[in-house]
Design a protein around this motif. Structure first.
Motif, PDB file in Angstrom:
ATOM      1  N   MET A   1       0.845  -1.174   0.000  1.00  0.00           N
ATOM      2  CA  MET A   1       0.000   0.000   0.000  1.00  0.00           C
ATOM      3  C   MET A   1       0.892   1.238   0.000  1.00  0.00           C
ATOM      4  O   MET A   1       1.957   1.248   0.602  1.00  0.00           O
ATOM      5  CB  MET A   1      -0.891   0.003   1.225  1.00  0.00           C
ATOM      6  CG  MET A   1      -1.800  -1.198   1.334  1.00  0.00           C
ATOM      7  SD  MET A   1      -2.625  -1.235   2.925  1.00  0.00           S
ATOM      8  CE  MET A   1      -4.224  -0.707   2.414  1.00  0.00           C
ATOM      9  N   LYS A   2       0.411   2.275  -0.650  1.00  0.00           N
ATOM     10  CA  LYS A   2       1.184   3.500  -0.760  1.00  0.00           C
ATOM     11  C   LYS A   2       0.531   4.583   0.097  1.00  0.00           C
ATOM     12  O   LYS A   2      -0.690   4.703   0.133  1.00  0.00           O
ATOM     13  CB  LYS A   2       1.239   3.940  -2.216  1.00  0.00           C
ATOM     14  CG  LYS A   2       2.275   5.014  -2.479  1.00  0.00           C
ATOM     15  CD  LYS A   2       2.392   5.316  -3.949  1.00  0.00           C
ATOM     16  CE  LYS A   2       3.429   4.397  -4.540  1.00  0.00           C
ATOM     17  NZ  LYS A   2       3.832   4.795  -5.891  1.00  0.00           N
ATOM     18  N   PHE A   3       1.378   5.365   0.774  1.00  0.00           N
ATOM     19  CA  PHE A   3       0.907   6.406   1.678  1.00  0.00           C
ATOM     20  C   PHE A   3       1.682   7.697   1.447  1.00  0.00           C
ATOM     21  O   PHE A   3       2.902   7.684   1.292  1.00  0.00           O
ATOM     22  CB  PHE A   3       1.097   5.978   3.139  1.00  0.00           C
ATOM     23  CG  PHE A   3       0.288   4.781   3.512  1.00  0.00           C
ATOM     24  CD1 PHE A   3      -0.986   4.923   4.042  1.00  0.00           C
ATOM     25  CD2 PHE A   3       0.783   3.506   3.330  1.00  0.00           C
ATOM     26  CE1 PHE A   3      -1.744   3.822   4.380  1.00  0.00           C
ATOM     27  CE2 PHE A   3       0.039   2.388   3.663  1.00  0.00           C
ATOM     28  CZ  PHE A   3      -1.231   2.547   4.195  1.00  0.00           C
ATOM     29  N   LEU A   4       0.947   8.802   1.481  1.00  0.00           N
ATOM     30  CA  LEU A   4       1.524  10.138   1.435  1.00  0.00           C
ATOM     31  C   LEU A   4       1.591  10.652   2.866  1.00  0.00           C
ATOM     32  O   LEU A   4       0.592  10.603   3.591  1.00  0.00           O
ATOM     33  CB  LEU A   4       0.626  11.057   0.597  1.00  0.00           C
ATOM     34  CG  LEU A   4       0.904  12.553   0.664  1.00  0.00           C
ATOM     35  CD1 LEU A   4       2.211  12.874  -0.049  1.00  0.00           C
ATOM     36  CD2 LEU A   4      -0.248  13.328   0.057  1.00  0.00           C
ATOM     37  N   PRO A  57       2.772  -2.209   4.325  1.00  0.00           N
ATOM     38  CA  PRO A  57       1.585  -3.056   4.262  1.00  0.00           C
ATOM     39  C   PRO A  57       0.324  -2.489   4.905  1.00  0.00           C
ATOM     40  O   PRO A  57      -0.777  -2.965   4.623  1.00  0.00           O
ATOM     41  CB  PRO A  57       2.018  -4.344   4.949  1.00  0.00           C
ATOM     42  CG  PRO A  57       3.181  -3.976   5.786  1.00  0.00           C
ATOM     43  CD  PRO A  57       3.836  -2.816   5.109  1.00  0.00           C
ATOM     44  N   SER A  58       0.453  -1.486   5.789  1.00  0.00           N
ATOM     45  CA  SER A  58      -0.734  -0.995   6.482  1.00  0.00           C
ATOM     46  C   SER A  58      -0.518   0.427   6.984  1.00  0.00           C
ATOM     47  O   SER A  58       0.614   0.898   7.126  1.00  0.00           O
ATOM     48  CB  SER A  58      -1.056  -1.897   7.679  1.00  0.00           C
ATOM     49  OG  SER A  58      -0.040  -1.766   8.662  1.00  0.00           O
ATOM     50  N   ALA A  59      -1.642   1.081   7.289  1.00  0.00           N
ATOM     51  CA  ALA A  59      -1.577   2.417   7.878  1.00  0.00           C
ATOM     52  C   ALA A  59      -0.889   2.364   9.236  1.00  0.00           C
ATOM     53  O   ALA A  59      -0.142   3.271   9.596  1.00  0.00           O
ATOM     54  CB  ALA A  59      -2.976   3.007   8.007  1.00  0.00           C
ATOM     55  N   VAL A  82      -1.964  10.021   4.490  1.00  0.00           N
ATOM     56  CA  VAL A  82      -3.042   9.802   3.527  1.00  0.00           C
ATOM     57  C   VAL A  82      -2.774   8.499   2.788  1.00  0.00           C
ATOM     58  O   VAL A  82      -1.700   8.328   2.198  1.00  0.00           O
ATOM     59  CB  VAL A  82      -3.123  10.967   2.514  1.00  0.00           C
ATOM     60  CG1 VAL A  82      -4.217  10.721   1.493  1.00  0.00           C
ATOM     61  CG2 VAL A  82      -3.313  12.294   3.231  1.00  0.00           C
ATOM     62  N   HIS A  83      -3.747   7.581   2.837  1.00  0.00           N
ATOM     63  CA  HIS A  83      -3.635   6.337   2.082  1.00  0.00           C
ATOM     64  C   HIS A  83      -3.940   6.642   0.618  1.00  0.00           C
ATOM     65  O   HIS A  83      -4.985   7.196   0.296  1.00  0.00           O
ATOM     66  CB  HIS A  83      -4.618   5.296   2.619  1.00  0.00           C
ATOM     67  CG  HIS A  83      -4.606   4.015   1.862  1.00  0.00           C
ATOM     68  ND1 HIS A  83      -5.739   3.352   1.522  1.00  0.00           N
ATOM     69  CD2 HIS A  83      -3.577   3.287   1.359  1.00  0.00           C
ATOM     70  CE1 HIS A  83      -5.426   2.249   0.849  1.00  0.00           C
ATOM     71  NE2 HIS A  83      -4.122   2.204   0.730  1.00  0.00           N
TER      72      HIS A  83
END
Length: 99
Positions: A1-4, A57-59, A82-83
């Motif tokens: 998963m990508k997060f900003l 892998p997760s928030a 931000v996801h």
């Protein structure tokens, strides 16, 4: 998963507050980068924003990693996570209308 992740100076903090933590902060960011968690990082001076793009892998994993940054731990930086997901709305370009 990508997060900003957006990191901004906490209200009332001065440049002098950050100086004692600078080397440790940069080392921690670099360790995430070579550790294959952090994909991109940018800094803008006005307004001051450190932008990080993580792939984890997760928030919860992102929050744990960001919360362990020395300047976040010291309360010098506020964070916003931000996801990022796919822009599914683009499918509208490929659907047929009733015309």
């Amino acid at each position: 998963m990508k997060f900003l992740v957006l990191l901004t100076p906490a209200r009332g903090k001065t440049p002098d507050d950050f100086k004692p933590h600078m080397v440790r902060e940069v080392e921690a960011v670099w360790a995430s980068y070579v550790g294959d968690e952090l994909r991109e990082f940018y800094f803008s001076k006005d307004p001051q924003v450190l932008t990080l793009i993580y792939e984890l892998p997760s928030a919860e994993a992102v929050h744990g990693t960001v919360d362990a940054l020395p300047m976040v731990e010291a309360g010098l930086l506020d964070r916003q996570v931000v996801h990022l997901g796919p822009f599914n709305q683009i499918a509208a370009l490929f659907t047929q209308s009733g015309a």
